[in-house]
Design a protein around this motif. Structure first.
Motif, PDB file in Angstrom:
ATOM      1  N   VAL A  45      -3.415  -0.958   1.960  1.00  0.00           N
ATOM      2  CA  VAL A  45      -2.890  -1.928   0.990  1.00  0.00           C
ATOM      3  C   VAL A  45      -3.575  -3.273   1.188  1.00  0.00           C
ATOM      4  CG1 VAL A  45      -0.826  -3.222   0.301  1.00  0.00           C
ATOM      5  CG2 VAL A  45      -0.691  -0.767   0.650  1.00  0.00           C
ATOM      6  N   ALA A  89       3.431  -2.553  -2.594  1.00  0.00           N
ATOM      7  CA  ALA A  89       2.410  -1.544  -2.916  1.00  0.00           C
ATOM      8  C   ALA A  89       2.595  -1.023  -4.338  1.00  0.00           C
ATOM      9  CB  ALA A  89       2.469  -0.399  -1.918  1.00  0.00           C
ATOM     10  N   LEU A 103      -3.579   4.173  -3.987  1.00  0.00           N
ATOM     11  CA  LEU A 103      -3.592   2.911  -3.259  1.00  0.00           C
ATOM     12  C   LEU A 103      -3.286   3.129  -1.781  1.00  0.00           C
ATOM     13  CD1 LEU A 103      -3.759  -0.220  -3.861  1.00  0.00           C
ATOM     14  CD2 LEU A 103      -1.288  -0.150  -3.717  1.00  0.00           C
ATOM     15  N   LEU A 104      -2.258   3.921  -1.480  1.00  0.00           N
ATOM     16  CA  LEU A 104      -1.862   4.152  -0.095  1.00  0.00           C
ATOM     17  C   LEU A 104      -2.844   5.047   0.638  1.00  0.00           C
ATOM     18  CD1 LEU A 104       1.989   4.620  -0.471  1.00  0.00           C
ATOM     19  CD2 LEU A 104       0.738   2.582   0.201  1.00  0.00           C
TER      20      LEU A 104
END
Length: 119
Positions: A45, A89, A103-104
């Motif tokens: 992140v 997030a 994203l993670l």
């Protein structure tokens, strides 16, 4: 005739405040463990925040899209700063236009738009 003491002085919020009972002092609240990210996810992140800052031009522009203060975004981007949460997030993924899992997982690819060319 009316009584001059009516209504009574009790209940008029003019009594001095009572000292707080030590057994009733509120404990500091902790963040929910459900929204905490692992170390790898937090690192991904933070990298995504720095990539999106470059894509949008500044922390101020990114913070405006996130609807957050710019200092908060700067602290989250700093490796020694505030760790990112799951809520952050989710908001960041919405701004980036990708799924939260991307994203993670650290697979976010940010390309800057080329001005003057059709997509």
């Amino acid at each position: 005739m009316h009584d001059l003491d009516w209504p009574g002085s009790y209940g008029q919020e003019n009594d001095p405040p009572c000292p707080p009972d030590p057994s009733e002092t509120p404990r500091p609240r902790r963040k929910s463990g459900a929204l905490m990210l692992s170390e790898d996810e937090a690192r991904h992140v933070r990298v995504a925040v720095r990539k999106l800052r470059r894509a949008f031009g500044s922390f101020n522009a990114l913070a405006a899209r996130l609807d957050m203060p710019a200092n908060t975004v700067r602290r989250i981007a700093n490796p020694k700063g505030t760790p990112p949460t799951g809520t952050f997030a989710i908001r960041l993924a919405a701004v980036a236009g990708v799924a939260v899992e991307v994203l993670l997982g650290g697979k976010l690819v940010v390309t800057t738009p080329i001005i003057g060319r059709a997509a």
